[in-house]
Design an enzyme around this catalytic site. Structure first.
Site, PDB file in Angstrom:
ATOM      1  N   TRP A  78      -9.714   8.634  -1.214  1.00  0.00           N
ATOM      2  CA  TRP A  78      -9.622   7.899  -0.087  1.00  0.00           C
ATOM      3  C   TRP A  78     -11.085   7.192  -0.559  1.00  0.00           C
ATOM      4  O   TRP A  78     -11.126   6.070   0.258  1.00  0.00           O
ATOM      5  CB  TRP A  78      -9.730   8.726   1.413  1.00  0.00           C
ATOM      6  CG  TRP A  78      -8.361   8.790   1.873  1.00  0.00           C
ATOM      7  CD1 TRP A  78      -7.484  10.038   1.836  1.00  0.00           C
ATOM      8  CD2 TRP A  78      -7.392   7.932   2.296  1.00  0.00           C
ATOM      9  NE1 TRP A  78      -6.444   9.919   2.257  1.00  0.00           N
ATOM     10  CE2 TRP A  78      -6.321   8.673   2.791  1.00  0.00           C
ATOM     11  CE3 TRP A  78      -7.493   6.725   2.719  1.00  0.00           C
ATOM     12  CZ2 TRP A  78      -5.098   8.065   3.409  1.00  0.00           C
ATOM     13  CZ3 TRP A  78      -6.604   5.886   3.153  1.00  0.00           C
ATOM     14  CH2 TRP A  78      -5.196   6.579   3.583  1.00  0.00           C
ATOM     15  N   GLU A  84      -5.507  18.842   6.071  1.00  0.00           N
ATOM     16  CA  GLU A  84      -4.351  18.005   5.959  1.00  0.00           C
ATOM     17  C   GLU A  84      -3.363  18.281   4.807  1.00  0.00           C
ATOM     18  O   GLU A  84      -3.531  19.219   4.106  1.00  0.00           O
ATOM     19  CB  GLU A  84      -4.594  16.390   5.452  1.00  0.00           C
ATOM     20  CG  GLU A  84      -5.729  15.928   6.400  1.00  0.00           C
ATOM     21  CD  GLU A  84      -5.938  14.407   5.877  1.00  0.00           C
ATOM     22  OE1 GLU A  84      -5.638  13.639   6.926  1.00  0.00           O
ATOM     23  OE2 GLU A  84      -6.210  14.177   4.774  1.00  0.00           O
ATOM     24  N   ASP A  87       0.090   9.291   0.693  1.00  0.00           N
ATOM     25  CA  ASP A  87       0.658  10.404   0.266  1.00  0.00           C
ATOM     26  C   ASP A  87       2.245  10.413  -0.054  1.00  0.00           C
ATOM     27  O   ASP A  87       2.906   9.780   0.547  1.00  0.00           O
ATOM     28  CB  ASP A  87       0.613  11.415   1.639  1.00  0.00           C
ATOM     29  CG  ASP A  87      -0.647  11.299   2.210  1.00  0.00           C
ATOM     30  OD1 ASP A  87      -1.643  10.712   1.870  1.00  0.00           O
ATOM     31  OD2 ASP A  87      -0.709  12.031   3.473  1.00  0.00           O
ATOM     32  N   TRP A 123       0.702  -1.306   0.136  1.00  0.00           N
ATOM     33  CA  TRP A 123       0.095   0.081   0.041  1.00  0.00           C
ATOM     34  C   TRP A 123       0.620   1.276   0.083  1.00  0.00           C
ATOM     35  O   TRP A 123       1.974   1.334   0.573  1.00  0.00           O
ATOM     36  CB  TRP A 123      -0.863  -0.045   1.338  1.00  0.00           C
ATOM     37  CG  TRP A 123      -1.671   1.504   1.644  1.00  0.00           C
ATOM     38  CD1 TRP A 123      -0.697   2.282   2.345  1.00  0.00           C
ATOM     39  CD2 TRP A 123      -2.781   1.685   1.226  1.00  0.00           C
ATOM     40  NE1 TRP A 123      -1.779   3.499   2.325  1.00  0.00           N
ATOM     41  CE2 TRP A 123      -2.992   3.081   1.842  1.00  0.00           C
ATOM     42  CE3 TRP A 123      -3.920   1.106   0.597  1.00  0.00           C
ATOM     43  CZ2 TRP A 123      -4.334   3.771   1.627  1.00  0.00           C
ATOM     44  CZ3 TRP A 123      -5.097   1.979   0.428  1.00  0.00           C
ATOM     45  CH2 TRP A 123      -5.316   3.191   0.811  1.00  0.00           C
ATOM     46  N   ARG A 170      -1.128  17.293  12.231  1.00  0.00           N
ATOM     47  CA  ARG A 170       0.013  16.482  11.347  1.00  0.00           C
ATOM     48  C   ARG A 170       0.567  17.167  10.121  1.00  0.00           C
ATOM     49  O   ARG A 170       0.043  18.053   9.746  1.00  0.00           O
ATOM     50  CB  ARG A 170      -0.584  15.062  11.103  1.00  0.00           C
ATOM     51  CG  ARG A 170      -1.989  14.932  10.378  1.00  0.00           C
ATOM     52  CD  ARG A 170      -2.412  13.756  10.188  1.00  0.00           C
ATOM     53  NE  ARG A 170      -3.699  13.926   9.429  1.00  0.00           N
ATOM     54  CZ  ARG A 170      -4.854  13.633   9.985  1.00  0.00           C
ATOM     55  NH1 ARG A 170      -4.979  13.754  11.386  1.00  0.00           N
ATOM     56  NH2 ARG A 170      -6.045  13.794   9.427  1.00  0.00           N
ATOM     57  N   ASP A 171       1.169  16.295   9.508  1.00  0.00           N
ATOM     58  CA  ASP A 171       2.103  16.672   8.361  1.00  0.00           C
ATOM     59  C   ASP A 171       2.645  17.958   8.016  1.00  0.00           C
ATOM     60  O   ASP A 171       2.529  18.692   7.194  1.00  0.00           O
ATOM     61  CB  ASP A 171       0.695  16.769   7.013  1.00  0.00           C
ATOM     62  CG  ASP A 171      -0.131  15.473   7.214  1.00  0.00           C
ATOM     63  OD1 ASP A 171       0.231  14.489   7.934  1.00  0.00           O
ATOM     64  OD2 ASP A 171      -1.395  15.574   6.803  1.00  0.00           O
ATOM     65  N   PHE A 181       3.558   9.141  10.309  1.00  0.00           N
ATOM     66  CA  PHE A 181       2.594   9.645   9.192  1.00  0.00           C
ATOM     67  C   PHE A 181       3.298  10.699   8.299  1.00  0.00           C
ATOM     68  O   PHE A 181       4.533  10.821   8.528  1.00  0.00           O
ATOM     69  CB  PHE A 181       1.520  10.377  10.052  1.00  0.00           C
ATOM     70  CG  PHE A 181       0.266   9.508  10.282  1.00  0.00           C
ATOM     71  CD1 PHE A 181       0.422   8.246  10.341  1.00  0.00           C
ATOM     72  CD2 PHE A 181      -0.984  10.141  10.597  1.00  0.00           C
ATOM     73  CE1 PHE A 181      -0.590   7.245  10.620  1.00  0.00           C
ATOM     74  CE2 PHE A 181      -2.146   9.103  10.956  1.00  0.00           C
ATOM     75  CZ  PHE A 181      -1.946   7.872  10.942  1.00  0.00           C
ATOM     76  N   SER A 182       2.666  11.495   7.586  1.00  0.00           N
ATOM     77  CA  SER A 182       3.270  12.262   6.427  1.00  0.00           C
ATOM     78  C   SER A 182       4.282  13.151   6.816  1.00  0.00           C
ATOM     79  O   SER A 182       3.973  13.935   8.375  1.00  0.00           O
ATOM     80  CB  SER A 182       2.040  12.909   5.652  1.00  0.00           C
ATOM     81  OG  SER A 182       1.778  11.789   4.722  1.00  0.00           O
TER      82      SER A 182
HETATM   83  C1  FRU Z   1      -3.660  12.221   4.226  1.00  0.00           C
HETATM   84  C2  FRU Z   1      -3.432  11.529   5.455  1.00  0.00           C
HETATM   85  C3  FRU Z   1      -2.488  12.397   6.327  1.00  0.00           C
HETATM   86  C4  FRU Z   1      -1.810  11.390   7.155  1.00  0.00           C
HETATM   87  C5  FRU Z   1      -1.662  10.284   6.420  1.00  0.00           C
HETATM   88  C6  FRU Z   1      -1.723   9.018   7.093  1.00  0.00           C
HETATM   89  O1  FRU Z   1      -3.945  11.316   3.087  1.00  0.00           O
HETATM   90  O2  FRU Z   1      -4.444  11.313   6.061  1.00  0.00           O
HETATM   91  O3  FRU Z   1      -3.006  13.363   6.705  1.00  0.00           O
HETATM   92  O4  FRU Z   1      -0.081  11.870   7.484  1.00  0.00           O
HETATM   93  O5  FRU Z   1      -2.429  10.266   5.484  1.00  0.00           O
HETATM   94  O6  FRU Z   1      -1.378   7.927   6.227  1.00  0.00           O
END
Ligand code: FRU
Length: 493
Positions: free
Chosen positions: A304, A222, A39, A36, A166-167, A98-99
Site C-alpha cells: 500500500w 486484515e 487483494d 486497479w 472485514r475480510d 471488500f475482500s
Molecule cells: C487489504 C484491504 C482489505 C479490504 C480491501 C479493500 O488490502 O484493506 O482489508 O477488504 O483491502 O479494498
C-alpha cells in the site's frame, strides 16, 4: 438480473481490457483486466477451475468503489478473464464490495462471502461501516443474498470496531458445517481475529476471539486465513500500520502464526510467529486447498505504501504473487512456487563450479521471464566478503541481490529498476547458510522478481518496471566464490 452498475463495469472491462497487448502484462502473474487491483478474493476450486477474484476498480489505476474482478485457470499460471462478478450495487455494499472468500455449497453453488461497506459521510471519507454479505452463483453470475448483511457488528462482542470488521475467510469442516474467520480490531485499534460457525452458511454464530493483540503488532488485522497444515494450525493475517521492530518492517505486513487450536473453546495458541515475505510487495494473502491436497497461497504482489511506483503506459495496476505451495517445518512456514511452473521451463542452461572473482557473465544466462537457481559458496573458508547478482541489467538499469556471508544478510535493491519515486527500494533479510552455501531461486516475469531462499525457508517479492530490453545477468564477487547456476526461460509454447 444484472444491475446497471455491474453491466457498465463488464462492458468497460471488455472493451478496454481486451485491447491491452499481452506483452504489456506479465506472462503468468494475474493482473486486473483493466484498471486497479488489490487483494486476492474468493480463491477456490469450482467446476474444474481455480477461481481467483480480486479487489477491482476497472475505471482508473486507483483504488475506488470496490468491485470483484474474476479470472479462472487450470494450472494457476495461465489465466482467463471472466466478467466482473460483483459491483457495489445494493444498500449493504453501496460503498464497495471488500475482500472475502468463496466455497462450494452442497447444492453445487459457488458461494461468495465478502464485506459490504457503507460510507458514513462524505466529510469523513475513511469511515465505512463494515458487515459480511453473501452472493451465490454458477461461476459467472452471482446473486446477492436478500438478507445481507448476514453478520454485522451486533454479532460481535462490545468494544470491537464496526468500521474495521472485514475480510471473511470461509471454509467447511469435515462434517459439512461452515466456519469463518473475520479480521477486526478494538475501538482503540488493537488487532483481533474473530471466529464464527454456521450450519448452513447463512446463519452465523460468534464463537470466540481466535487471536488478539495488545497493540504491539500494528492496528487492524486484515485478511485472516486459518487452516491446519502438517499437524499444526496456521493463522495468516495482514496487520496494518506496524511500527518497526527488530523482527518486522514498518507499514503493512503479512505474518504467519503457527500453533495449536482447541475447537471446544475456539482458541488458538500461538507457538511461533514470522514475517511471510521479506520483500516490499506482498500483502493480503489467501489460501485454498487444491484437489490434490496442496495448501496454495496467493497474495497481492504490492505494498500500500509504494502504490505510487508505477509507469504510465500500463493500463493496469497491481499483480498477484505467484501462487505458492506452503508447508510447516520445525515451526516455520516454507513456501515454494506451485509445481505447475516447472512445465513452463524451456531452454535449460547450466553452469557448475563457476569461479567468480569480480564480474562474470555466463553464456546463455539472461532474460526477463526466467526461473533461475543459483547456489553460492566460498572457494575456501571466508574467501569472499560479498556476492552480488545483478539482473534486469543494461548500461544504466539493474536490480540486485547482495549476500554478505559475515552477516548472513541478503539485500535486495530495486532503486535502479525503472522507478521515479522516492519510496523504499531496498530490503534485507537474514539467511541461514548450509555449510557455507546459500541457494536462491529467482523467478522473473517482466514486471516482478520473486526470490525463494534455501528451498522456500524465506521469500522476497518485488515489482520492477525496468525496460524489458534490460535482460542482462551478472555475477560479481568481492573475493573468491564458486557458483552453480541452472536457468530456464519460462514460456507456454
Ligand atoms: C487489504 C484491504 C482489505 C479490504 C480491501 C479493500 O488490502 O484493506 O482489508 O477488504 O483491502 O479494498
Amino acid at each position: 438480473m444484472i444491475s446497471q452498475i455491474l453491466r457498465e463495469a463488464r462492458r468497460f472491462e471488455e472493451v478496454e481490457g481486451d485491447q491491452i497487448p499481452s506483452e504489456l502484462r506479465p506472462l503468468f502473474h494475474l493482473t486486473p483486466r483493466v484498471g486497479w487491483m488489490n487483494d486476492p478474493n474468493g480463491f477456490s476450486y469450482y467446476n474444474g477451475y481455480y477461481h481467483l477474484f480480486y479487489q477491482y476498480y476497472p475505471y482508473m489505476k486507483k483504488w475506488g468503489p470496490m468491485h470483484w474482478g474474476h479470472a479462472i485457470t487450470k494450472d494457476l499460471l495461465s489465466w482467463e478473464f471472466l466478467p466482473a462478478a460483483l459491483a457495489p450495487d445494493t444498500l449493504p455494499d453501496s460503498g464497495g464490495c471488500f475482500s472475502g472468500s468463496a466455497i462450494e455449497t452442497d447444492d453445487g453453488k459457488h458461494l461468495l462471502m465478502y464485506t459490504g461497506v457503507v460510507k458514513l459521510s462524505d466529510l469523513d471519507e475513511d469511515k465505512f461501516i463494515q458487515a459480511q454479505c453473501l452472493a451465490e452463483g454458477d461461476g459467472i453470475d452471482y446473486v446477492k443474498c436478500v438478507d445481507n448483511p448476514i453478520i454485522d457488528n451486533t454479532n460481535i462482542p462490545e468494544g470491537l470496531s464496526k468500521y474495521d470488521f472485514r475480510d471473511p475467510k470461509i471454509w467447511r469442516e469435515a462434517d459439512g458445517t461452515y466456519r469463518c474467520v473475520i479480521g477486526g480490531c478494538t475501538e482503540d485499534h488493537k488487532g483481533r481475529i474473530l471466529y464464527f460457525k454456521s450450519d448452513n452458511a447463512y446463519n452465523w454464530e460468534f464463537v470466540s476471539v481466535l487471536a488478539e493483540n495488545d497493540g504491539s503488532l500494528g492496528t487492524m488485522w486484515e485478511c485472516p486465513d486459518f487452516f491446519e497444515l502438517d499437524g499444526k494450525y496456521v493463522l495468516l493475517t495482514s496487520p496494518q500500520d506496524c511500527l518497526r521492530t527488530d523482527k518486522y518492517n514498518c507499514g503493512n505486513i503479512v505474518v504467519a502464526m503457527i500453533g495449536t487450536f482447541d475447537p471446544e473453546t475456539g482458541k488458538f495458541h500461538k507457538e511461533t510467529e514470522q514475517l511471510v515475505d521479506s520483500g516490499i510487495d506482498f500483502y493480503a494473502t489467501q489460501t485454498l486447498l487444491s484437489e490434490d491436497g496442496r495448501r496454495i497461497m496467493s497474495a497481492w504482489m504490492q505494498n500500500w505504501d509504494s502504490i505510487v511506483h508505477t509507469i504510465r503506459p500500463l493500463r493496469w495496476f497491481g499483480q498477484m504473487a505467484l501462487p505458492r505451495e506452503i508447508h510447516v517445518k520445525d515451526g516455520r512456514l516454507f513456501q515454494e512456487p506451485v509445481r505447475e511452473l516447472e512445465k513452463l521451463r524451456k531452454n535449460k542452461v547450466t553452469a557448475e563450479n563457476v569461479h567468480v572473482n569480480e564480474t562474470v557473465k555466463v553464456e546463455g544466462i539472461s532474460g526477463r521471464i526466467i526461473d533461475m537457481t543459483v547456489r553460492i559458496r566460498p572457494e575456501y573458508p571466508n574467501s569472499y566478503r560479498k556476492f552480488k547478482i545483478r539482473f534486469a541489467e543494461d548500461e544504466t538499469q539493474y536490480t540486485s541481490l547482495t549476500y554478505r556471508p559475515s552477516e548472513n544478510a541478503l539485500e535486495f535493491d530495486r532503486s535502479h529498476s525503472g522507478t521515479r519515486r522516492a519510496t523504499i527500494h531496498t530490503r534485507k533479510c537474514h539467511v541461514a547458510d548450509n555449510n557455507g552455501e546459500i541457494k536462491l531461486r529467482i523467478i522473473m516475469d517482466r514486471f516482478s522478481v520473486e526470490v525463494f531462499i534455501n528451498d522456500g525457508e524465506q521469500a522476497m517479492s518485488y515489482v520492477i518496471y525496468t525496460d524489458q530490453t534490460a535482460d542482462g545477468i551478472s555475477f560479481i564477487s568481492f573475493g573468491d566464490a564458486v557458483i552453480d547456476v541452472e536457468k530456464y526461460d519460462l514460456s507456454f509454447e
